[in-house]
Design an enzyme around this catalytic site. Structure first.
Site, PDB file in Angstrom:
ATOM      1  CB  SER A  14      -0.958   0.053   1.204  1.00  0.00           C
ATOM      2  OG  SER A  14      -1.719  -1.097   1.259  1.00  0.00           O
ATOM      3  CE  LYS A  17       4.175  -2.189  -6.303  1.00  0.00           C
ATOM      4  NZ  LYS A  17       3.995  -3.143  -5.360  1.00  0.00           N
ATOM      5  CG  LEU A  19      -1.277   8.012  -7.121  1.00  0.00           C
ATOM      6  CD1 LEU A  19      -2.455   8.117  -8.075  1.00  0.00           C
ATOM      7  CD2 LEU A  19      -1.709   8.461  -5.717  1.00  0.00           C
ATOM      8  CE  LYS A 187      15.348   5.530  13.901  1.00  0.00           C
ATOM      9  NZ  LYS A 187      16.754   5.702  14.306  1.00  0.00           N
ATOM     10  CD  GLN A 192      20.780   1.466   5.620  1.00  0.00           C
ATOM     11  OE1 GLN A 192      21.558   0.590   5.961  1.00  0.00           O
ATOM     12  NE2 GLN A 192      20.629   2.595   6.292  1.00  0.00           N
ATOM     13  N   GLY A 355     -22.835  -3.563  -7.348  1.00  0.00           N
ATOM     14  CA  GLY A 355     -22.513  -4.536  -6.319  1.00  0.00           C
ATOM     15  C   GLY A 355     -23.141  -5.884  -6.601  1.00  0.00           C
ATOM     16  CB  CYS A 382     -24.140  -1.564 -12.206  1.00  0.00           C
ATOM     17  SG  CYS A 382     -24.040  -3.127 -13.083  1.00  0.00           S
ATOM     18  CG  HIS A 508     -19.777  -0.424 -13.897  1.00  0.00           C
ATOM     19  ND1 HIS A 508     -19.914  -0.270 -12.538  1.00  0.00           N
ATOM     20  CD2 HIS A 508     -20.278  -1.641 -14.195  1.00  0.00           C
ATOM     21  CE1 HIS A 508     -20.459  -1.357 -12.025  1.00  0.00           C
ATOM     22  NE2 HIS A 508     -20.696  -2.210 -13.013  1.00  0.00           N
ATOM     23  CD  GLU A 510     -18.244   2.876 -12.013  1.00  0.00           C
ATOM     24  OE1 GLU A 510     -19.175   3.342 -12.718  1.00  0.00           O
ATOM     25  OE2 GLU A 510     -18.318   1.767 -11.461  1.00  0.00           O
TER      26      GLU A 510
HETATM   27  N1  GLN Z   1     -25.382  -7.974  -9.354  1.00  0.00           N
HETATM   28  C1  GLN Z   1     -25.900  -7.271 -10.487  1.00  0.00           C
HETATM   29  C2  GLN Z   1     -25.781  -8.077 -11.771  1.00  0.00           C
HETATM   30  O1  GLN Z   1     -25.001  -8.990 -11.856  1.00  0.00           O
HETATM   31  C3  GLN Z   1     -25.236  -5.924 -10.644  1.00  0.00           C
HETATM   32  C4  GLN Z   1     -23.785  -5.999 -10.958  1.00  0.00           C
HETATM   33  C5  GLN Z   1     -23.052  -4.705 -10.753  1.00  0.00           C
HETATM   34  O2  GLN Z   1     -23.550  -3.801 -10.086  1.00  0.00           O
HETATM   35  N2  GLN Z   1     -21.837  -4.602 -11.244  1.00  0.00           N
HETATM   36  O3  GLN Z   1     -26.452  -7.805 -12.713  1.00  0.00           O
END
Ligand code: GLN
Length: 549
Positions: A14, A17, A19, A187, A192, A355, A382, A508, A510
């Site tokens: 952590s 690396k 970044l 330190k 080293q 999720g 999603c 997604h 993001e």
């Molecule tokens: N569990 C949901 C699906 O498989 C949503 C998946 C997710 O949010 N990436 O469709």
């Protein structure tokens, strides 16, 4: 001839690396060089797709549908090079392909061994990254030097310099220089030791990047240099950034790292550095015009890496609106216990991310109902979109037990379900609807306005879909299906036109947001949250600022 930078890490995990590697990639690109980034991970899973976000943080999905390590997210956000399956290999994948070759009899009766067969395979995946159109390949080795499972990778990168010439390779080692409060001292011993371990394997690092809480004095720098056998100019300080990760590249420049790399590798085509867009970005970050708060309601809220790209995309949208965003990570199961009002009132926007698994689903549905009824800007991603459909089905259409068949196989109202091509899938790894797919948007919808386009491509990672037999009923009750697959069959975007901002997507977004180019839907959502903040009058500065970047 492609040059190679190998980034290893020592002392502790952590250290950032990923970044640091991404920042180096960005600096070299800013000097006009063509860069490709790669991560080699020592764990045995073939890819992180089957790992819990608690174990490994978010699974980052590429255009080509590969499920990769979250560090590839840093690479994509910081550099412009396109990433593909070749950019992330695990021990599992390396062994899988060696074993497949062995089964096909490709080793001509030989005993198959770590050296040379596994190391050759590793070298071949590194070599594949180079080419006439690439000046520098940056390969980050996951894990920490000293781990048993990293050894074949370290051996392979040691051999690589023999194959292509030592002058074409640069070994960069990231270490920790801890501060001991009791002694009031930094330190250098762990560094080293860590470099000592690398040298035992046969790798003499060229550059040490030292993560530290306090500045490294000249004396300490010289001590590290002497013991680790590098010039003092190659001991680069990388101090903790409490303000923003976008300071990392600038601090590396201030410590001369880009120049050092260019000189060491003889990168004669490198231009002088131009990072004005990044300095402008930091300036905007430092001088926000508004401050708002967004709740991210999820199952893995306490794990900060589980929704990494979501948090980053929110930041990007904040920067594009010159707004500081306080993100509240809210456990969806807490909403089930304490109620949405108690945990969510006061936020200017509510986001429900993706999720898997049933825990916390009802809390997400309640959060969405709260956002819908209170007219709080809402963004569903999603699973977040699927929960928005469940809420609408139950509360607006009165389909009491509406659910996704992922969570209730026998629901009388399967508003989210598996489509035929996913019904017979029994394996879990890599079998979802994955990667970039086209979608068309309804002209004039909130989504189309945000994108300023009707045809888009976005990345997917899911199995379940909106059940089309409910489409008419939902439309009649006021839901707008503003994005679908080009054939109209798969629902991609839903929205509620009578709400200030209620947009949810099956994909997604993001993964495609960048610091210098916020994702349009995140920017739209944050814009709506700023409007709410301004309308409610809980602000000091009144003038709304246009997007600056
Ligand atoms: N569990 C949901 C699906 O498989 C949503 C998946 C997710 O949010 N990436 O469709």
């Amino acid at each position: 001839m492609t040059k190679h930078i190998f980034v290893t890490g020592g002392v502790v995990s952590s250290l950032g690396k990923g970044l640091t590697s991404a920042s180096i990639g960005m600096l070299l690109e800013s000097r006009g060089l063509r860069v490709r980034m790669q991560k080699l991970d020592p764990y045995i899973n073939v890819d992180p797709g089957t790992m819990s976000p608690y174990q490994h943080g978010e699974v980052y999905v590429l255009d080509d549908g590969s499920e990769t390590d979250l560090d590839l997210g840093h690479y994509e956000r910081f550099t412009s090079g396109l990433l593909s399956r070749d950019c992330n290999y695990t021990t599992g994948q390396i062994y899988l392909s060696v074993i497949e070759k062995e089964r096909k009899g490709q080793f001509l009766g030989k005993t198959v061994q770590v050296i040379p067969h596994i190391t050759n395979e590793i070298k071949s995946v590194i070599r594949r990254m180079g080419g006439a159109d690439v000046d520098v390949v940056i390969t980050e080795i996951g894990g920490t030097v000293g781990d048993i499972e990293s050894l074949p990778f370290l051996e392979a990168i040691r051999q690589y310099a023999i194959d292509v010439g030592r002058e074409n390779c640069l070994y960069m080692h990231l270490t920790l220089v801890p501060y001991l409060k009791a002694a009031d001292e930094l330190k250098t011993k762990p560094t080293q030791h860590s470099v000592g371990q690398l040298r035992e394997i046969g790798i003499q690092p060229d550059v040490l990047v030292c993560r530290c809480e306090h500045s490294i004095s000249r004396d300490d720098r010289e001590k590290i240099a002497l013991f680790c056998n590098v010039p003092p100019s190659a001991v680069i300080e990388e101090k903790d950034k409490d303000f923003s990760i976008y300071e990392v590249p600038l601090s590396l420049v201030n410590n001369g790292l880009d120049e050092l790399i260019v000189n060491k590798l003889g990168l004669t085509t490198a231009k002088s550095l131009d990072i004005t867009p990044w300095t402008d970005l930091l300036h905007n970050l430092r001088t926000p015009q508004h401050e708002i708060s967004i709740a991210v309601v999820g199952k893995y809220a306490e794990h900060k890496d589980a929704y990494k790209s979501i948090y980053e995309a929110i930041d990007h949208a904040g920067m594009s609106h010159r707004t500081q965003i306080r993100v509240g990570r809210v456990q969806s199961s807490d909403i089930e216990r304490e109620g949405a009002e108690r945990l969510l009132a006061g936020y200017h926007g509510i986001l429900v991310p993706g999720g898997f698994g049933e825990r916390g689903i009802e809390g997400k549905v309640q959060a969405i109902q709260f956002a819908r009824e209170r007219k709080i800007p809402f963004f569903g991603i999603c699973l977040g979109m699927q929960c928005a459909v469940i809420d609408f089905g139950r509360s607006v259409l009165g389909l009491d037990a509406a659910h996704s068949t992922e969570f209730d196989k026998d629901t009388p109202h399967p508003v989210i379900c598996l489509l035929d091509d996913q019904r017979n899938v029994t394996e879990v790894g890599g079998t979802m609807r994955l990667g970039s797919q086209p979608a068309k948007l309804v002209p004039g919808s909130a989504a189309a306005i945000a994108y300023d386009a009707d045809d888009i491509h976005e990345r997917h990672r899911h199995r379940y879909e909106f059940n089309n037999s409910y489409r008419e009923q939902f439309t009649a009750a006021g839901m707008r299906f503003s994005g679908t697959s080009p054939d109209g069959q798969l629902v991609e975007v839903i929205e509620l036109p009578d709400h200030p901002w209620f947009v949810a997507v099956q994909y997604h977004p993001e993964f495609k947001s960048k610091p210098l180019r916020a994702h349009p839907l995140f920017a739209g959502f944050v814009g709506a949250a700023i409007d709410r903040h301004l309308r409610r009058g809980d602000h000091e500065r009144t003038a709304p600022q246009p997007a600056v970047i």
